[in-house]
Design a protein around this motif. Structure first.
Motif, PDB file in Angstrom:
ATOM      1  N   PHE A   1       0.858  -1.185   0.000  1.00 19.83           N
ATOM      2  CA  PHE A   1       0.000   0.000   0.000  1.00 19.83           C
ATOM      3  C   PHE A   1       0.894   1.234   0.000  1.00 19.83           C
ATOM      4  O   PHE A   1       1.768   1.366   0.862  1.00 19.83           O
ATOM      5  N   TYR A   2       0.667   2.101  -0.977  1.00 18.86           N
ATOM      6  CA  TYR A   2       1.449   3.329  -1.087  1.00 18.86           C
ATOM      7  C   TYR A   2       0.558   4.521  -0.726  1.00 18.86           C
ATOM      8  O   TYR A   2      -0.443   4.773  -1.393  1.00 18.86           O
ATOM      9  N   ILE A   3       0.917   5.231   0.327  1.00 17.04           N
ATOM     10  CA  ILE A   3       0.182   6.446   0.696  1.00 17.04           C
ATOM     11  C   ILE A   3       0.897   7.643   0.089  1.00 17.04           C
ATOM     12  O   ILE A   3       2.075   7.890   0.374  1.00 17.04           O
ATOM     13  N   ALA A   4       0.195   8.365  -0.796  1.00 18.09           N
ATOM     14  CA  ALA A   4       0.779   9.525  -1.481  1.00 18.09           C
ATOM     15  C   ALA A   4       0.712  10.733  -0.546  1.00 18.09           C
ATOM     16  O   ALA A   4      -0.260  11.489  -0.546  1.00 18.09           O
ATOM     17  N   ASP A   5       1.746  10.905   0.251  1.00 20.30           N
ATOM     18  CA  ASP A   5       1.749  11.958   1.273  1.00 20.30           C
ATOM     19  C   ASP A   5       1.494  13.340   0.686  1.00 20.30           C
ATOM     20  O   ASP A   5       0.764  14.162   1.269  1.00 20.30           O
ATOM     21  N   ASP A   6       2.090  13.618  -0.470  1.00 24.99           N
ATOM     22  CA  ASP A   6       1.936  14.953  -1.035  1.00 24.99           C
ATOM     23  C   ASP A   6       0.501  15.212  -1.492  1.00 24.99           C
ATOM     24  O   ASP A   6       0.009  16.334  -1.395  1.00 24.99           O
ATOM     25  N   CYS A   7      -0.178  14.180  -1.961  1.00 23.92           N
ATOM     26  CA  CYS A   7      -1.586  14.357  -2.356  1.00 23.92           C
ATOM     27  C   CYS A   7      -2.444  14.699  -1.142  1.00 23.92           C
ATOM     28  O   CYS A   7      -3.400  15.486  -1.244  1.00 23.92           O
ATOM     29  N   PHE A   8      -2.109  14.113   0.005  1.00 29.11           N
ATOM     30  CA  PHE A   8      -2.874  14.415   1.214  1.00 29.11           C
ATOM     31  C   PHE A   8      -2.598  15.836   1.708  1.00 29.11           C
ATOM     32  O   PHE A   8      -3.375  16.379   2.490  1.00 29.11           O
ATOM     33  N   GLU A   9      -1.497  16.434   1.257  1.00 30.49           N
ATOM     34  CA  GLU A   9      -1.262  17.842   1.586  1.00 30.49           C
ATOM     35  C   GLU A   9      -2.295  18.740   0.920  1.00 30.49           C
ATOM     36  O   GLU A   9      -2.577  19.841   1.399  1.00 30.49           O
ATOM     37  N   LEU A  10      -2.868  18.281  -0.198  1.00 28.90           N
ATOM     38  CA  LEU A  10      -3.907  19.053  -0.875  1.00 28.90           C
ATOM     39  C   LEU A  10      -5.216  19.056  -0.081  1.00 28.90           C
ATOM     40  O   LEU A  10      -6.037  19.954  -0.215  1.00 28.90           O
ATOM     41  N   SER A  11      -5.402  18.024   0.736  1.00 27.46           N
ATOM     42  CA  SER A  11      -6.680  17.852   1.430  1.00 27.46           C
ATOM     43  C   SER A  11      -6.870  18.889   2.525  1.00 27.46           C
ATOM     44  O   SER A  11      -5.923  19.283   3.212  1.00 27.46           O
ATOM     45  N   LYS A  12      -8.120  19.320   2.683  1.00 32.45           N
ATOM     46  CA  LYS A  12      -8.476  20.237   3.770  1.00 32.45           C
ATOM     47  C   LYS A  12      -8.761  19.476   5.072  1.00 32.45           C
ATOM     48  O   LYS A  12      -8.956  20.088   6.119  1.00 32.45           O
TER      49      LYS A  12
ATOM     50  N   LYS B   1      -4.158   1.437  10.009  1.00 32.44           N
ATOM     51  CA  LYS B   1      -4.593   0.458  11.012  1.00 32.44           C
ATOM     52  C   LYS B   1      -5.253  -0.755  10.364  1.00 32.44           C
ATOM     53  O   LYS B   1      -5.057  -1.895  10.801  1.00 32.44           O
ATOM     54  N   SER B   2      -6.033  -0.521   9.315  1.00 38.71           N
ATOM     55  CA  SER B   2      -6.718  -1.627   8.636  1.00 38.71           C
ATOM     56  C   SER B   2      -5.714  -2.547   7.957  1.00 38.71           C
ATOM     57  O   SER B   2      -5.849  -3.781   7.998  1.00 38.71           O
ATOM     58  N   VAL B   3      -4.710  -1.976   7.312  1.00 40.08           N
ATOM     59  CA  VAL B   3      -3.680  -2.773   6.640  1.00 40.08           C
ATOM     60  C   VAL B   3      -2.901  -3.593   7.658  1.00 40.08           C
ATOM     61  O   VAL B   3      -2.621  -4.781   7.449  1.00 40.08           O
ATOM     62  N   GLU B   4      -2.564  -2.966   8.788  1.00 37.98           N
ATOM     63  CA  GLU B   4      -1.832  -3.695   9.844  1.00 37.98           C
ATOM     64  C   GLU B   4      -2.661  -4.857  10.377  1.00 37.98           C
ATOM     65  O   GLU B   4      -2.150  -5.970  10.572  1.00 37.98           O
ATOM     66  N   LYS B   5      -3.937  -4.608  10.613  1.00 37.34           N
ATOM     67  CA  LYS B   5      -4.792  -5.638  11.207  1.00 37.34           C
ATOM     68  C   LYS B   5      -5.037  -6.794  10.250  1.00 37.34           C
ATOM     69  O   LYS B   5      -4.985  -7.968  10.647  1.00 37.34           O
ATOM     70  N   LEU B   6      -5.318  -6.494   8.984  1.00 38.72           N
ATOM     71  CA  LEU B   6      -5.692  -7.534   8.031  1.00 38.72           C
ATOM     72  C   LEU B   6      -4.500  -8.270   7.442  1.00 38.72           C
ATOM     73  O   LEU B   6      -4.552  -9.480   7.218  1.00 38.72           O
ATOM     74  N   PHE B   7      -3.432  -7.522   7.148  1.00 32.82           N
ATOM     75  CA  PHE B   7      -2.325  -8.122   6.396  1.00 32.82           C
ATOM     76  C   PHE B   7      -1.009  -8.142   7.157  1.00 32.82           C
ATOM     77  O   PHE B   7      -0.033  -8.718   6.682  1.00 32.82           O
ATOM     78  N   GLY B   8      -0.985  -7.515   8.345  1.00 37.94           N
ATOM     79  CA  GLY B   8       0.240  -7.500   9.137  1.00 37.94           C
ATOM     80  C   GLY B   8       1.374  -6.764   8.454  1.00 37.94           C
ATOM     81  O   GLY B   8       2.547  -7.097   8.647  1.00 37.94           O
ATOM     82  N   ARG B   9       1.033  -5.769   7.649  1.00 41.93           N
ATOM     83  CA  ARG B   9       2.056  -5.039   6.898  1.00 41.93           C
ATOM     84  C   ARG B   9       2.033  -3.560   7.231  1.00 41.93           C
ATOM     85  O   ARG B   9       1.033  -3.021   7.685  1.00 41.93           O
ATOM     86  N   GLN B  10       3.152  -2.924   6.962  1.00 42.69           N
ATOM     87  CA  GLN B  10       3.248  -1.477   7.083  1.00 42.69           C
ATOM     88  C   GLN B  10       2.986  -0.858   5.712  1.00 42.69           C
ATOM     89  O   GLN B  10       3.277  -1.461   4.685  1.00 42.69           O
ATOM     90  N   VAL B  11       2.444   0.333   5.684  1.00 38.61           N
ATOM     91  CA  VAL B  11       2.263   1.042   4.419  1.00 38.61           C
ATOM     92  C   VAL B  11       3.580   1.702   4.023  1.00 38.61           C
ATOM     93  O   VAL B  11       4.467   1.897   4.854  1.00 38.61           O
ATOM     94  N   THR B  12       3.699   2.016   2.746  1.00 35.66           N
ATOM     95  CA  THR B  12       4.866   2.734   2.233  1.00 35.66           C
ATOM     96  C   THR B  12       4.429   4.142   1.848  1.00 35.66           C
ATOM     97  O   THR B  12       3.421   4.318   1.170  1.00 35.66           O
ATOM     98  N   ARG B  13       5.162   5.124   2.281  1.00 33.56           N
ATOM     99  CA  ARG B  13       4.822   6.508   1.954  1.00 33.56           C
ATOM    100  C   ARG B  13       5.628   6.947   0.737  1.00 33.56           C
ATOM    101  O   ARG B  13       6.833   6.688   0.654  1.00 33.56           O
TER     102      ARG B  13
END
Length: 587
Positions: free
Chosen positions: A234-245, A257-269
């Motif tokens: 899972f890739y979280i686009a940090d810069d795109c979230f900067e656009l969000s209000k 939290k959902s990714v950790e619980k279901l797949f035991g993985r960390q997201v990648t930023r």
């Protein structure tokens, strides 16, 4: 008698005044509509009889749906969101294949829904049929162009609904109305649909239930039912979230939290702007009359500009002749937008599309998910200034341009509310990864909503956590500035951290260090005292206060501070050297 007559007149005037207030209030309040104004026409297309056993029943048995009024139904005039269009066009003789497929699959079609005029806008407003009321936020726009379909699903009037998505026409209203919204890869037959911008157009759909979303997708896209595979990244686009209000943590924490619980993985930023800049050389020279140099996201904005140019050019090619023939009846904003000419490098736009698909396919491969905000935040209020703001529209379309230009599939996922309005994030999978994305949302949806509930219940602590996270980020920026010997910049960042969370001794102690470099010894002393009050065992604060007091001439107090540091940390060389120096100077 005269006084009683005057009193009577006064009561009449008061009554008239109250009546005027009531009438004004009634005019301001939107009247309740049984279907929220979602439908243009009610109809009933019934499925064929069920096959005899042992054959399986139709896959969509028991479901009802609506369609945006850009799709044809035999015997009905398709309005295309315009009363003038209905006056100049005949009833259709054939039903859109995608509608027939759904009916043959067991679902009942119950009506045609409002769209923005000529499916051209993204806000959901329509002067011909009135703007549908957003069930999740009645004082705000429902989003467009497929506003009525999103409203029909959000209001519980149908199980699912079809819409048109060229530049966000399904994803945006899905986000604004708080329902699931799916834009597929360019894989749905466009027959029986009025084109908007054919190279960008696709048919998307809305649902409240992820299993319905998936069942509809399997039928429309003719996907095989196979064992689902879990996403690997899972890739979280940090810069795109900067656009969000919306505070970033409010959107991303649920996913993390959902990714950790279901797949035991960390997201990648990831920084998507930098990634696209490195993978899409055509964007560097792309010019369409827009200034990208003043943007924080030049590559995303260039991609958005390319999409908007394609959208306008292809729309004009198909509809400008008709618009000119009925111009007074068409929304002036549409006419004005279409009248703005500019040079369009079609080859450059096509290069951008090819590069966008290749770049996102390389990033996501077969089992990756990109996470972005669907929109900038809460839906704008009805008649709000944002609706006509070029900056607001451009930033919104930056987010939707990723899937529109690359042909990737995207699903908008509701994440509860913020300030009593629906909010969402989107998952994007590679072009052709529709089944994988539908399976992923089916697997994750319940856990995502569970995390939304947990976050909602801890709203106060959540806000505090967001402040703490932001304070830590400001502190790190201050540390970086300090290392670069940018003392005042460091002070500013530490001050920001203190404003966000004034209960951390380190923030005061670090700011004191910057003040010492600026020779502002009194402020350094005050900051160290604040740090010590919060944490009496913070050695650096005693050392820094001792230094400040030494420079201010308070030698006795300075020695006391250095001695206290030695008590806490007996092997501290800085404190020992300072005490010896002061004893030699002032035996």
């Amino acid at each position: 008698m005269a006084s009683s007559g005057a009193a009577a007149n006064l009561w009449v005037l008061l009554g008239l005044g109250i009546a005027g207030v009531v009438l004004a209030a009634r005019r301001l309040r939107r009247p309740a509509r049984p279907d929220h104004g979602a439908f243009i026409a009610r109809l009933e297309l019934l499925p064929p009889p069920q096959p005899p056993p042992p054959q399986a029943p139709h896959p969509l048995t028991g479901l009802c749906f609506a369609i945006a009024d850009a799709l044809h139904v035999s015997g009905y005039i398709t309005s295309f969101g315009s009363l003038e269009w209905t006056k100049t066009h005949d009833a259709e003789t054939q039903t859109a294949p995608v509608v027939s497929a759904l009916v043959n699959g067991g679902a009942i079609c119950v009506g045609k829904t409002v769209i923005d005029e000529m499916a051209y806008s993204i806000h959901g407003e329509n002067k011909h049929f009135d703007t549908p009321t957003n069930p999740a936020a009645p004082d705000r726009v429902p989003g467009g162009c497929s506003s009525g379909s999103a409203v029909a699903v959000a209001g519980g009037m149908v199980d699912f609904a079809l819409g048109i998505d060229s530049i966000g026409g399904v994803r945006i209203p899905g986000a604004y109305c708080g329902v699931l919204a799916f834009r597929p890869s360019h894989a749905v037959s466009s027959g029986g649909v009025i084109p908007v911008a054919p190279s960008l157009d696709t048919i998307g759909w809305f649902a409240r239930d992820p299993s319905v979303l998936r069942r509809v997708g399997h039928l429309i896209l003719r996907l095989p039912y196979m064992d689902s595979r879990p996403p690997r990244q899972f890739y979280i686009a940090d810069d795109c979230f900067e656009l969000s209000k919306i505070p970033t943590r409010r959107l991303t924490q649920v996913v993390i939290k959902s990714v950790e619980k279901l797949f035991g993985r960390q997201v990648t930023r990831v920084n998507l702007e930098n990634y696209l800049a490195s993978k899409m050389p055509s964007l560097r020279n792309y010019s369409n009359g827009h200034k990208n140099g003043d943007s924080k996201f030049p590559s995303l904005l260039a991609l958005c500009n390319a999409m908007r140019s394609l959208h306008k050019r292809e729309f004009k090619d198909r509809h400008m002749e008709w618009v000119n023939s009925v111009k007074p009846a068409v929304d002036a904003r549409i006419v004005s937008n279409l009248s703005e000419d500019g040079d369009l490098d079609m080859d450059g736009c096509q290069d951008a599309r090819n590069e966008a698909r290749k770049a996102l396919d390389q990033l996501l491969k077969d089992d990756g998910i990109l996470v972005i905000p669907t929109t900038l935040g809460c839906p704008p209020k009805l008649n709000a200034k944002e609706l006509s703001s070029e900056s607001y529209n451009s930033q919104t379309l930056c987010l939707s341009s990723l899937a529109s230009m690359s042909g990737c599939c995207q699903v908008s996922i509701p994440l509860g509310t913020h300030d009593k309005c629906p909010i969402s994030v989107s998952f994007i999978a590679r072009h052709g990864g529709d089944r994988f994305l539908l399976d992923t949302i089916q697997t994750m949806y319940a856990t995502i909503q569970e995390q939304v509930e947990i976050l909602a219940k801890s709203n106060v602590s959540s806000k505090q956590a967001m402040n703490e996270e932001a304070a830590e980020a400001a502190k790190e920026k201050g540390n970086a500035a300090f290392k670069e010997k940018q003392w005042q910049k460091a002070v500013n960042f530490y001050t920001e951290a203190i404003k966000l969370n004034g209960k951390v001794a380190t923030y005061y102690s670090n700011r004191a260090a910057a003040f010492l470099e600026l020779t502002n010894y009194r402020q350094a002393e005050a900051d160290c005292t604040s740090a010590i009050d919060l944490d009496p065992k913070i050695v650096k604060a005693y050392l820094r206060r001792g230094t400040a007091r030494e420079m201010l001439g308070y030698f006795k107090e300075a020695v006391e501070d250095f001695n206290h540091a030695l008590v806490l940390e007996p092997m501290n060389k800085t404190a020992g050297v300072a005490i010896n120096r002061l004893k030699k100077l002032f035996p």
